[in-house]
Design a protein around this motif. Sequence first.
Motif, PDB file in Angstrom:
ATOM      1  N   THR A 117      -1.184  -9.607  14.941  1.00 48.14           N
ATOM      2  CA  THR A 117      -0.497 -10.255  16.057  1.00 48.14           C
ATOM      3  C   THR A 117       0.003  -9.225  17.055  1.00 48.14           C
ATOM      4  OG1 THR A 117       0.181 -12.157  14.722  1.00 48.14           O
ATOM      5  CG2 THR A 117       1.499 -11.677  16.682  1.00 48.14           C
ATOM      6  N   GLN A 118       0.597  -8.147  16.559  1.00 48.68           N
ATOM      7  CA  GLN A 118       1.087  -7.102  17.457  1.00 48.68           C
ATOM      8  C   GLN A 118      -0.062  -6.459  18.228  1.00 48.68           C
ATOM      9  OE1 GLN A 118       4.165  -4.459  15.549  1.00 48.68           O
ATOM     10  NE2 GLN A 118       3.963  -5.890  13.838  1.00 48.68           N
ATOM     11  N   ALA A 119      -1.174  -6.255  17.537  1.00 45.86           N
ATOM     12  CA  ALA A 119      -2.341  -5.647  18.189  1.00 45.86           C
ATOM     13  C   ALA A 119      -2.894  -6.564  19.279  1.00 45.86           C
ATOM     14  CB  ALA A 119      -3.414  -5.342  17.154  1.00 45.86           C
ATOM     15  N   GLU A 120      -3.011  -7.854  18.976  1.00 39.73           N
ATOM     16  CA  GLU A 120      -3.548  -8.807  19.949  1.00 39.73           C
ATOM     17  C   GLU A 120      -2.671  -8.896  21.187  1.00 39.73           C
ATOM     18  OE1 GLU A 120      -4.130 -12.561  18.086  1.00 39.73           O
ATOM     19  OE2 GLU A 120      -5.952 -11.944  17.011  1.00 39.73           O
ATOM     20  N   ALA A 154      -3.084  -2.532   5.526  1.00 43.87           N
ATOM     21  CA  ALA A 154      -3.596  -3.454   6.540  1.00 43.87           C
ATOM     22  C   ALA A 154      -4.021  -2.712   7.796  1.00 43.87           C
ATOM     23  CB  ALA A 154      -2.526  -4.494   6.878  1.00 43.87           C
ATOM     24  N   LYS A 155      -3.254  -1.709   8.170  1.00 42.61           N
ATOM     25  CA  LYS A 155      -3.595  -0.930   9.359  1.00 42.61           C
ATOM     26  C   LYS A 155      -4.967  -0.282   9.183  1.00 42.61           C
ATOM     27  CE  LYS A 155      -2.195   3.074  12.095  1.00 42.61           C
ATOM     28  NZ  LYS A 155      -1.285   4.234  12.227  1.00 42.61           N
ATOM     29  N   GLY A 156      -5.218   0.272   8.003  1.00 40.42           N
ATOM     30  CA  GLY A 156      -6.528   0.871   7.727  1.00 40.42           C
ATOM     31  C   GLY A 156      -7.630  -0.153   7.707  1.00 40.42           C
ATOM     32  N   ASP A 157      -7.373  -1.290   7.066  1.00 37.95           N
ATOM     33  CA  ASP A 157      -8.391  -2.340   6.978  1.00 37.95           C
ATOM     34  C   ASP A 157      -8.767  -2.885   8.362  1.00 37.95           C
ATOM     35  OD1 ASP A 157      -8.323  -2.036   4.247  1.00 37.95           O
ATOM     36  OD2 ASP A 157      -7.118  -3.842   3.871  1.00 37.95           O
ATOM     37  N   LEU A 158      -7.762  -2.971   9.234  1.00 39.93           N
ATOM     38  CA  LEU A 158      -7.995  -3.505  10.578  1.00 39.93           C
ATOM     39  C   LEU A 158      -8.539  -2.455  11.540  1.00 39.93           C
ATOM     40  CD1 LEU A 158      -4.720  -5.628  10.928  1.00 39.93           C
ATOM     41  CD2 LEU A 158      -7.048  -6.548  10.775  1.00 39.93           C
ATOM     42  N   GLY A 159      -8.546  -1.199  11.110  1.00 39.42           N
ATOM     43  CA  GLY A 159      -9.038  -0.126  11.967  1.00 39.42           C
ATOM     44  C   GLY A 159      -8.134   0.168  13.143  1.00 39.42           C
ATOM     45  N   LEU A 160      -6.820  -0.024  12.967  1.00 41.60           N
ATOM     46  CA  LEU A 160      -5.861   0.195  14.047  1.00 41.60           C
ATOM     47  C   LEU A 160      -5.424   1.660  14.073  1.00 41.60           C
ATOM     48  CD1 LEU A 160      -3.677  -2.992  13.461  1.00 41.60           C
ATOM     49  CD2 LEU A 160      -5.535  -2.691  15.114  1.00 41.60           C
ATOM     50  N   GLU A 161      -5.278   2.200  15.264  1.00 42.63           N
ATOM     51  CA  GLU A 161      -4.904   3.599  15.405  1.00 42.63           C
ATOM     52  C   GLU A 161      -3.494   3.794  15.958  1.00 42.63           C
ATOM     53  OE1 GLU A 161      -7.906   5.510  17.719  1.00 42.63           O
ATOM     54  OE2 GLU A 161      -9.477   5.220  16.199  1.00 42.63           O
TER      55      GLU A 161
END
Length: 391
Positions: A117-120, A154-161
């Motif tokens: 949600t934060q990423a979106e 979750a950050k790793g799974d989502l590929g977020l940097e």
Amino acid sequence: MNITGFDRPVFLTRVLQNEMKYVNQYPQFDGLIMDANLANYYSNPWNKILEKKAQGNVGFLIVDPNTAKLEHRVCVQKKTYALLSYCPDLEPLTPDDFQGESGDSFSLQFATNVLDTQAELGADIFLTPYFVAKTINSPWYGVNKELVQSSLTAKGDLGLENPLYAVICVSVSEIANDQSREIIIQDYRNLNVDGFYILAEGLSDRNSSSLELAGLLALVNSLSDFKKPVFVGSIDGFGLFSCAYGAAGFSAGICWLESFNEQNFTLELEGRNEDAMRERFIYIPEVFIKFPRDRAQLIYQNTNIEGLTSHQSSNYYNQRTINPDDRARLYFLEKRFEELEQLKGLSDFEKKQHLTTRLENAISISLQISSEDIQIRYAHLGRWNEAIRSV
């Protein structure tokens, strides 16, 4: 440790969806933060914030996942929360939801939805989900620690940097306890997060004891030793002093929303008393205090009170084309950022010296104001002084 891109501590301005005129009128913000339920539900205001950032007028954005509200049925049932992917359908969340074998998968899915949600929404810094832990023995304290680990996965799974900050949400009375505070420090010491965001539940820097304030400073000081940015959420002028103990910055609303208190989660804003209408008050930085407009004018105009010049160098204080309530809030922003500019390039020791001198002057000016039979409540400044001298 300053946040990347800044050579001074920052003020993270918390905004509501109905405060966009201040976002539009004030030229430059260090950072803006909005609750996820509001940013998600009120897309037009949030898009305006994204536009302002794209124009280079906002340094960074944070979306507060606001997960602690999901402990309360009245919040879960509100439309703005119900549309969040991590809001429960019917019953509020409990610690049991995150425990046991099924709790592990629930925790990971919950953290995944929160970060997604934060990423979106375009956040530049992510916050881990959090709940209010009154003590370190509360089951919510353990849940919060588990959610940090789940968020890292979750950050790793989502590929977020984007940087991920661990939210430390514990009551200020527990933070003031030396033994409990040391446990918190050890629990968060080796986490592979990029920073920390402290929510000291129950903190009110006008009413908290010097012991509680000192405990907060000690926590900030210890966390800053990890060489990662530390933010203090929902705090008023005492947040400036946290910057002298290693905080990268602090957060509050525009002249209000300066405390994080679970008992206020389900309150409506209507019917507040005068002191609760602080967003309409005039901030006088020389004393770190806000006053009702008529009293502030009386103070500024009194020639027997020495050392008051902040209103003379303002772009907003005498701007009669702006509504007085709006003027008060723009004036607050102007003075808060000026206070932080004075800390640019200073070491923590130099910040402490500068702010201690300011505090001594604030107490002296407050005495002058009182001697002129003008109502002023400044006992908290003495508690601030006791706190900073004890850490």
